[in-house]
Write a protein that holds these residues in place. Structure first.
Motif, PDB file in Angstrom:
ATOM      1  N   LYS A 228       0.946  -1.046   0.007  1.00  0.00           N
ATOM      2  CA  LYS A 228       0.072  -0.036  -0.029  1.00  0.00           C
ATOM      3  C   LYS A 228       0.847   1.331  -0.078  1.00  0.00           C
ATOM      4  CE  LYS A 228      -2.052  -1.041   3.733  1.00  0.00           C
ATOM      5  NZ  LYS A 228      -1.475  -2.257   4.151  1.00  0.00           N
ATOM      6  N   MET A 229       0.341   2.273  -0.550  1.00  0.00           N
ATOM      7  CA  MET A 229       0.971   3.502  -0.489  1.00  0.00           C
ATOM      8  C   MET A 229       0.472   4.590   0.564  1.00  0.00           C
ATOM      9  SD  MET A 229       1.000   6.785  -3.451  1.00  0.00           S
ATOM     10  CE  MET A 229       2.380   6.081  -4.366  1.00  0.00           C
ATOM     11  N   SER A 230       1.419   5.352   1.050  1.00  0.00           N
ATOM     12  CA  SER A 230       1.052   6.133   2.489  1.00  0.00           C
ATOM     13  C   SER A 230       0.246   7.271   1.852  1.00  0.00           C
ATOM     14  CB  SER A 230       2.186   6.277   3.216  1.00  0.00           C
ATOM     15  OG  SER A 230       3.098   7.521   2.520  1.00  0.00           O
ATOM     16  N   GLU A 231      -0.224   7.931   2.856  1.00  0.00           N
ATOM     17  CA  GLU A 231      -1.168   9.079   2.499  1.00  0.00           C
ATOM     18  C   GLU A 231       0.016  10.372   2.065  1.00  0.00           C
ATOM     19  OE1 GLU A 231      -5.014  10.022   3.176  1.00  0.00           O
ATOM     20  OE2 GLU A 231      -4.180   8.386   1.791  1.00  0.00           O
ATOM     21  N   LEU A 232       1.082  10.310   2.875  1.00  0.00           N
ATOM     22  CA  LEU A 232       2.357  11.122   2.512  1.00  0.00           C
ATOM     23  C   LEU A 232       2.692  11.109   0.992  1.00  0.00           C
ATOM     24  CD1 LEU A 232       4.491  11.257   5.691  1.00  0.00           C
ATOM     25  CD2 LEU A 232       3.154  13.088   4.962  1.00  0.00           C
ATOM     26  N   HIS A 233       2.887   9.953   0.484  1.00  0.00           N
ATOM     27  CA  HIS A 233       3.207   9.979  -0.794  1.00  0.00           C
ATOM     28  C   HIS A 233       2.130  10.069  -1.624  1.00  0.00           C
ATOM     29  CE1 HIS A 233       6.372   7.308   1.162  1.00  0.00           C
ATOM     30  NE2 HIS A 233       7.105   7.620   0.132  1.00  0.00           N
ATOM     31  N   ALA A 234       0.845   9.920  -1.382  1.00  0.00           N
ATOM     32  CA  ALA A 234      -0.146  10.253  -2.224  1.00  0.00           C
ATOM     33  C   ALA A 234      -0.274  11.685  -2.321  1.00  0.00           C
ATOM     34  CB  ALA A 234      -1.789   9.669  -1.463  1.00  0.00           C
ATOM     35  N   ALA A 235      -0.019  12.336  -1.093  1.00  0.00           N
ATOM     36  CA  ALA A 235      -0.171  14.026  -1.228  1.00  0.00           C
ATOM     37  C   ALA A 235       0.928  14.391  -2.203  1.00  0.00           C
ATOM     38  CB  ALA A 235       0.126  14.433   0.073  1.00  0.00           C
ATOM     39  N   VAL A 236       2.211  13.916  -2.199  1.00  0.00           N
ATOM     40  CA  VAL A 236       3.165  14.340  -3.270  1.00  0.00           C
ATOM     41  C   VAL A 236       2.563  14.267  -4.607  1.00  0.00           C
ATOM     42  CG1 VAL A 236       5.619  13.916  -4.191  1.00  0.00           C
ATOM     43  CG2 VAL A 236       5.090  13.985  -1.503  1.00  0.00           C
ATOM     44  N   GLY A 237       1.984  13.033  -4.798  1.00  0.00           N
ATOM     45  CA  GLY A 237       1.507  12.660  -6.270  1.00  0.00           C
ATOM     46  C   GLY A 237       0.490  13.672  -6.662  1.00  0.00           C
ATOM     47  N   LEU A 238      -0.710  14.219  -5.632  1.00  0.00           N
ATOM     48  CA  LEU A 238      -1.505  14.851  -5.699  1.00  0.00           C
ATOM     49  C   LEU A 238      -1.126  16.379  -6.045  1.00  0.00           C
ATOM     50  CD1 LEU A 238      -4.322  13.615  -3.189  1.00  0.00           C
ATOM     51  CD2 LEU A 238      -4.518  13.817  -5.615  1.00  0.00           C
ATOM     52  N   ALA A 239      -0.164  16.890  -5.424  1.00  0.00           N
ATOM     53  CA  ALA A 239       0.444  18.104  -5.541  1.00  0.00           C
ATOM     54  C   ALA A 239       1.313  18.267  -6.859  1.00  0.00           C
ATOM     55  CB  ALA A 239       1.135  18.663  -4.358  1.00  0.00           C
ATOM     56  N   LEU A 240       1.867  17.333  -7.476  1.00  0.00           N
ATOM     57  CA  LEU A 240       2.664  17.371  -8.504  1.00  0.00           C
ATOM     58  C   LEU A 240       1.730  17.032  -9.751  1.00  0.00           C
ATOM     59  CD1 LEU A 240       5.559  17.902  -9.256  1.00  0.00           C
ATOM     60  CD2 LEU A 240       5.756  15.277  -9.398  1.00  0.00           C
ATOM     61  N   LEU A 241       0.631  16.267  -9.827  1.00  0.00           N
ATOM     62  CA  LEU A 241      -0.103  16.161 -10.999  1.00  0.00           C
ATOM     63  C   LEU A 241      -0.657  17.116 -11.945  1.00  0.00           C
ATOM     64  CD1 LEU A 241      -0.821  13.516 -12.562  1.00  0.00           C
ATOM     65  CD2 LEU A 241      -3.231  13.447 -11.258  1.00  0.00           C
ATOM     66  N   PRO A 242      -0.955  18.181 -11.341  1.00  0.00           N
ATOM     67  CA  PRO A 242      -1.426  19.292 -11.888  1.00  0.00           C
ATOM     68  C   PRO A 242      -0.418  20.046 -12.868  1.00  0.00           C
ATOM     69  CG  PRO A 242      -2.333  19.397  -9.705  1.00  0.00           C
ATOM     70  CD  PRO A 242      -1.254  18.384  -9.825  1.00  0.00           C
ATOM     71  N   ARG A 243       0.891  19.742 -12.623  1.00  0.00           N
ATOM     72  CA  ARG A 243       1.959  20.211 -13.300  1.00  0.00           C
ATOM     73  C   ARG A 243       2.419  19.279 -14.525  1.00  0.00           C
ATOM     74  NH1 ARG A 243       6.713  21.510  -9.427  1.00  0.00           N
ATOM     75  NH2 ARG A 243       7.608  22.138 -11.594  1.00  0.00           N
ATOM     76  N   ILE A 244       2.177  18.263 -14.540  1.00  0.00           N
ATOM     77  CA  ILE A 244       2.711  16.980 -15.362  1.00  0.00           C
ATOM     78  C   ILE A 244       2.772  17.520 -16.784  1.00  0.00           C
ATOM     79  CG2 ILE A 244       0.539  15.584 -15.606  1.00  0.00           C
ATOM     80  CD1 ILE A 244       4.238  14.503 -15.255  1.00  0.00           C
ATOM     81  N   ASP A 245       1.815  18.159 -17.152  1.00  0.00           N
ATOM     82  CA  ASP A 245       1.906  18.509 -18.763  1.00  0.00           C
ATOM     83  C   ASP A 245       3.004  19.541 -19.063  1.00  0.00           C
ATOM     84  OD1 ASP A 245      -0.233  16.923 -19.531  1.00  0.00           O
ATOM     85  OD2 ASP A 245      -1.734  18.364 -19.307  1.00  0.00           O
TER      86      ASP A 245
END
Length: 370
Positions: A228-245
């Motif tokens: 399982k992924m932790s909430e901390l790692h999910a937070a990093v992904g959520l914060a970075l995803l809007p910048r992926i393009d």
């Protein structure tokens, strides 16, 4: 060393401003793991971005590959590429199966469907192909081989975040595809990964495997793992995803600068032409041929003298490592395309905030090494 060091990659980080609201939610809820609300949001947002319906987040891609094999009960032979990061074959072994190396296409550096078919034996149960550098495999050819022989087709798509082929998500190919969100990848959550499934039933089965095989408070249906992924790692992904393009556009810009400067250098071949629809410019690999003034290893050393740390991805071949080199399929004569690739490919520094002045240092040495 004349200037500050330049490494082959550098992690992309979300801004502290972007990540703080997610951290505040964690601190308020005190939910840290076990399919928490941020993980659920990350899974939904990521599936939407990638254009797939069923996706399971895991703590890293290596365990994602193990889960994929365990889900299908693969314990026999798995045909795979010798030209990859070692995690591909290690996952096969950890799942209780045996890797069988087949040769690669000399142009894409991905598994050659004809070589795969020639490697099939009565013990073969699956194909694990790699989209090397985010270059799509011959998905049609591999699918045809898998269908003819009743094999599972699993993709190690660690390099292929956001890549599309003929307008469709590359990670939707095969029975399962496994992505990596390691710090070095196009998109990262510090550590992490995902498995793309064809249907809800498969997704739920993988989710159970990722949580020890637990069905409910009193029922454990199978021998699972904790992936399982932790909430901390999910937070990093959520914060970075809007910048992926924006991140991929920056990579494309730098890849185009390399291409313009190096594609006509005698003895060099640039493997990933920029501007191709659906690519992600994960790396900029060059092939150092015999017409070039020095060998790949000599160029690697020359760059290092100037503080530029390119990487010989992938050298040595997985099939040359001590735990695999005694396999019959690892014999050099079986891998006439993989072997020269392992001796000639060099990946140049590439990351979104690579300063053009540092890139020009790389270009200057590679274009005129002597």
């Amino acid at each position: 060393m004349s200037s500050s060091p330049v490494f082959v990659t550098r992690p992309v980080l979300p801004s502290l401003t972007d990540i703080m609201p997610f951290l505040e939610r964690i601190w308020t809820s005190r939910v840290l793991s076990n399919n928490g609300p941020l993980l659920q949001q990350f899974e939904a947002d990521l599936a939407r971005y990638l254009g797939v319906e069923f996706l399971s987040i895991v703590c890293n891609a290596s365990l994602g590959l193990v889960l994929a094999l365990r889900h299908y009960g693969i314990t026999g032979e798995v045909i795979t590429s010798p030209f990859s990061f070692v995690a591909t074959s290690h996952a096969i072994r950890w799942a209780g199966a045996e890797p069988v190396f087949a040769d690669i296409d000399p142009h894409t550096l991905n598994l050659d469907p004809a070589a795969v078919e020639a490697s099939i034996t009565p013990r073969t149960q699956a194909i694990m192909a790699v989209h090397c550098y985010g270059i799509p495999c011959d998905t049609e050819g591999l699918a045809a081989v898998a269908r003819r022989h009743g094999l599972r087709l699993i993709y190690d798509a660690a390099h292929a975040f956001g890549v599309r082929k003929n307008g469709h998500p590359l990670v939707a190919e095969g029975d399962l595809s496994v992505l990596s969100f390691h710090a070095t990848k196009v998109f990262n959550s510090f550590e992490g990964g995902a498995i793309v499934s064809p249907d809800r039933e498969t997704k739920l089965a993988l989710d159970r495997l990722a949580n020890y095989g637990i069905v409910d408070e009193v029922t454990v249906s199978e021998i699972g793992l904790n992936t399982k992924m932790s909430e901390l790692h999910a937070a990093v992904g959520l914060a970075l995803l809007p910048r992926i393009d924006e991140i991929i556009d920056a990579r494309d810009h730098l890849a185009n600068r390399y291409w313009q400067a190096l594609s006509q250098v005698p003895g060099l071949h640039c493997l990933c032409p920029p501007g191709q629809p659906g690519q992600n410019s994960y790396m900029f690999p060059i092939r150092v041929g015999p017409e070039y003034p020095m060998s790949r290893d000599a160029l690697h050393a020359r760059l290092k003298e100037d503080g530029i740390f390119a990487r010989r991805y992938f050298h040595p071949l997985i099939s040359d490592l001590p735990m695999y080199r005694d396999l019959p399929s690892a014999a050099p004569e079986n891998l006439p395309n993989a072997r020269p690739a392992g001796e000639q490919i060099l990946c140049l520094p590439l990351y979104p905030d690579l300063p053009e002045a540092d890139q020009d240092r790389v270009i200057g040495i590679v274009s005129q090494p002597c």
